[in-house]
Motif scaffolding. Structure first.
Motif, PDB file in Angstrom:
ATOM      1  N   UNK A   1       0.843  -1.214   0.000  1.00  0.00           N
ATOM      2  CA  UNK A   1       0.000   0.000   0.000  1.00  0.00           C
ATOM      3  C   UNK A   1       0.869   1.251   0.000  1.00  0.00           C
ATOM      4  N   UNK A   2       1.796   1.296  -0.934  1.00  0.00           N
ATOM      5  CA  UNK A   2       2.827   2.338  -0.920  1.00  0.00           C
ATOM      6  C   UNK A   2       2.339   3.689  -1.440  1.00  0.00           C
ATOM      7  N   UNK A   3       1.256   3.690  -2.195  1.00  0.00           N
ATOM      8  CA  UNK A   3       0.685   4.972  -2.611  1.00  0.00           C
ATOM      9  C   UNK A   3       1.388   5.624  -3.778  1.00  0.00           C
ATOM     10  N   UNK A   4       2.066   4.847  -4.629  1.00  0.00           N
ATOM     11  CA  UNK A   4       2.731   5.405  -5.792  1.00  0.00           C
ATOM     12  C   UNK A   4       1.924   5.214  -7.054  1.00  0.00           C
ATOM     13  N   UNK A   5       2.587   5.427  -8.181  1.00  0.00           N
ATOM     14  CA  UNK A   5       1.916   5.270  -9.462  1.00  0.00           C
ATOM     15  C   UNK A   5       1.492   3.825  -9.689  1.00  0.00           C
TER      16      UNK A   5
END
Length: 334
Positions: free
Chosen positions: A282-286
């Protein structure tokens, strides 16, 4: 050097134009057309006609393509059907996380892979060589998402050494300057935030670095073994040159040329691995945003992502050419 960079940049223009043509044709060949892709399969003919008029899809093809190119140059990639926000703003918001993860993964792969491959070649047949070759084979075989799940389950859930999700802990009040969590902590003096961001990077970066690390180890080992058998290396050693000079100037420098090519290709391929790795953590990148966009059939985001990947690849190829010319000046004359 400047002439080399300028020549390579000019050579990239036809590549990007060709990609834009393919993207445009893909958009216009979607099942039911872009309007049906946006509205869904149950869209009525009236709704499809309304969207076609609003998007200019009822105009001639060359007019549509010209407008498509104009929007790309204006960084207008459309609006995300998921969030209702411009695609460019969504990418700039998530881009730093993916870059931070990709840089960390490639740094691990290069810093560990090149020395390991070099020393494995220098000690061919030893336990180090056998371990390096076996480990690299294992790294290539294990899927990235499976390794990410293993690392998360063991080091985050069971042992609690590293965080299991996100870029920063919920209790960390960090000031955002550039969007790069580690760099922002250093710039603002919030070292606790910077360290917390590093801890969040460790597990996803290791998982993402597994395949590039394995490839770099094998490429470096094979390249060093090939260079060690060259006549100029044996001649330099027979002349009594210092071993460190022979290894650095004659062996390692020449062996790095094919490794640089591999590094360039692997850096571009990290984006595909980031889709799965970011989803696990759930790193929140592209990467995680693209996964949800595929599920939601968010075509403006997918088009922007394809253009982004193409731009990354061409820029990496440019950097590879520059690195080639720095290591081997003969390349500059071609």
């Amino acid at each position: 050097m400047l002439r080399l960079v300028a020549r390579r940049l000019l050579q990239l223009i036809p590549t990007l134009l060709g990609l834009s043509v393919l993207l445009f044709l893909w958009l216009n060949r979607l099942p039911g057309g872009p309007a049906s892709a946006i509205l869904g399969e149950r869209a009525t003919e009236a709704e499809v006609a309304r969207i076609n008029r609003a998007l200019g899809l009822d105009e001639p093809v060359w007019v549509q393509y010209g407008r498509f190119i104009k929007r790309i140059f204006q960084l207008d990639l459309g609006t995300s059907t998921q969030t209702g926000q411009p695609v460019w703003e969504e990418f700039t918001l998530r881009f730093p996380a993916t870059v931070e993860l990709g840089v960390a993964a490639m740094a691990i792969a290069i810093v560990v892979g090149i020395p390991l491959g070099y020393f494995a070649a220098r000690r061919r047949g030893s336990w180090l060589d056998v371990t390096a070759v076996s480990g690299s084979l294992l790294g290539i075989c294990i899927p990235v998402f499976f390794l990410a799940l293993l690392l998360k389950g063991l080091f985050a859930v069971e042992l609690g050494i590293f965080p299991s999700y996100g870029r920063l802990s919920t209790g960390i009040d960090a000031t955002s300057v550039t969007g790069f969590a580690v760099l922002d902590g250093l710039l603002t003096g919030e070292l606790d935030a910077s360290w917390d961001a590093i801890m969040h990077l460790v597990l996803p970066a290791i998982a993402l670095a597994s395949i590039p690390l394995a490839v770099i180890v094998r490429m470096t080992r094979a390249s060093v073994l090939e260079v060690l058998d060259e006549d100029y290396v044996r001649t330099a050693e027979s002349k009594g040159l210092d071993k460190r000079v022979v290894r650095s100037r004659h062996v390692l420098r020449n062996a790095l040329l094919p490794v640089i090519t591999a590094v360039g290709l692997l850096t571009g391929s990290l984006l595909s691995g980031a889709v799965l790795t970011e989803s696990v953590f759930s790193f929140g990148g592209i990467g995680s945003f693209i996964r949800t966009s595929i599920d939601a059939r968010d075509y403006p985001v997918l088009v922007g992502f394809i253009l982004f990947i193409a731009l990354v690849y061409v820029l990496i190829n440019l950097l590879v050419d520059v690195a080639y010319s720095l290591i081997d000046p003969r390349v500059r004359v071609h």
